[in-house]
Design a protein around this motif. Structure first.
Motif, PDB file in Angstrom:
ATOM      1  N   VAL A  80      -1.493   3.216   4.545  1.00 41.32           N
ATOM      2  CA  VAL A  80      -1.303   2.061   3.495  1.00 41.32           C
ATOM      3  C   VAL A  80       0.226   2.136   3.325  1.00 41.32           C
ATOM      4  N   SER A  96      -1.563  -2.430   5.418  1.00 38.66           N
ATOM      5  CA  SER A  96      -2.222  -1.149   5.980  1.00 38.66           C
ATOM      6  C   SER A  96      -2.153  -1.436   7.489  1.00 38.66           C
ATOM      7  N   ARG A 127      -7.132  -0.543   1.732  1.00 36.90           N
ATOM      8  CA  ARG A 127      -6.486  -1.725   1.014  1.00 36.90           C
ATOM      9  C   ARG A 127      -6.727  -1.832  -0.229  1.00 36.90           C
TER      10      ARG A 127
END
Length: 288
Positions: free
Chosen positions: A247, A253, A57
């Motif tokens: 992602v 994600s 992330r």
């Protein structure tokens, strides 16, 4: 005094454990340990997956911050005009090298508080010690905590860097994948606003890392862990031995199982490179 000593009650007398009692206690401890170990292993695996998800992330956030400062443009996936990287060309400067100034691995690390790959490349020492590599505690955000590299033999010994996380190599495609395909010229990449389905289009992916420990194809494992971008067939079976993390261009994600992400082809040649047509996972926006 002897009479007083002899008249002390039994509660003052010390009594040792018998051998049987000790064995019973040891057996109980062993049983409890055996019951706890699987739970502890599951907790550790879950924590590692959570850490990896957090790292992914952060890379995704860094990509969006970079795009917002660069007219909606995302950085290059690490390849040159010929869609390759140093590990196959042996080039050391310019496009498709660790010193590529427009590649994601040099433009994004500063946003996540790390050094660009070019800095690691310039260092001296063994490749598995100077670069981020599983277990060496260098640049932790680069490596999935589940990835293993000890005892592996990497192409060119990994002299151009190691990657367990990489970009989607098919973001720059301008035609469907087949025996051949066309792509944007270096250093072009699509703008975020020009991608039709950002919530389904892959931005970053975990990729198979160890050529032996994460061998996912009968052939082609030489590129595992040493290429800065990958497509669906290199998606790993890492977390829980089943899958990995993606992602997407919109920033979210998620974890996916490999058997859902890939097309099931036995190799990665020609048209077998084409992705599985999942509605929620798009690698090539021009796919058939």
């Amino acid at each position: 005094m002897n009479r007083l000593h002899q008249s002390r009650p039994d509660c003052f007398l010390r009594r040792a454990f018998t051998l049987i009692e000790l064995l019973v206690v040891i057996a109980i401890i062993a049983i409890l340990a055996a019951m706890l170990l699987p739970a502890l292993a599951k907790a550790k695996a879950k924590a590692q997956t959570t850490t990896c998800l957090s790292n992914m992330r952060q890379w995704g956030i860094a990509m969006h911050l970079y795009a917002s400062d660069n007219a909606d443009q995302i950085p290059r996936d690490g390849t040159d005009q010929a869609k390759t990287y140093s590990v196959y060309s042996s080039a050391t400067t310019g496009p498709g090298t660790p010193n590529d100034p427009l590649a994601w691995f040099n433009t994004l690390p500063a946003v996540v508080g790390d050094k660009p790959l070019s800095n690691y490349y310039a260092m001296t020492g063994g490749y598995q010690k100077k670069y981020p590599f599983p277990g060496n505690h260098v640049g932790k955000i680069w490596m999935c905590p589940v990835a293993k590299g000890e005892g592996e033999t990497f192409l060119q010994s990994g002299r151009y860097g190691f990657f367990s996380v990489c970009m989607n190599i098919d973001l720059k495609d301008t035609s469907p994948i087949g025996s051949s395909y066309t792509a944007l010229s270096y250093p072009s990449m699509p703008k975020l606003g020009n991608v039709p389905k950002t919530s389904a289009t892959v931005l970053l992916t975990e990729q198979a890392f160890g050529p032996t420990s994460e061998a996912i194809l009968p052939s082609g494992n030489d590129a595992n862990g040493i290429f800065p971008c990958a497509r669906s067939y290199r998606f790993p079976k890492r977390h829980g031995g089943t899958g990995g993390i993606l992602v997407f261009l919109d920033g979210h994600s998620s974890f996916y199982q490999r058997n859902y992400v890939t097309n099931g082809a036995a190799d990665d040649s020609g048209a077998n490179r084409a992705e599985r047509n999942n509605a929620d996972i798009i690698w090539n926006i021009y796919r058939n």
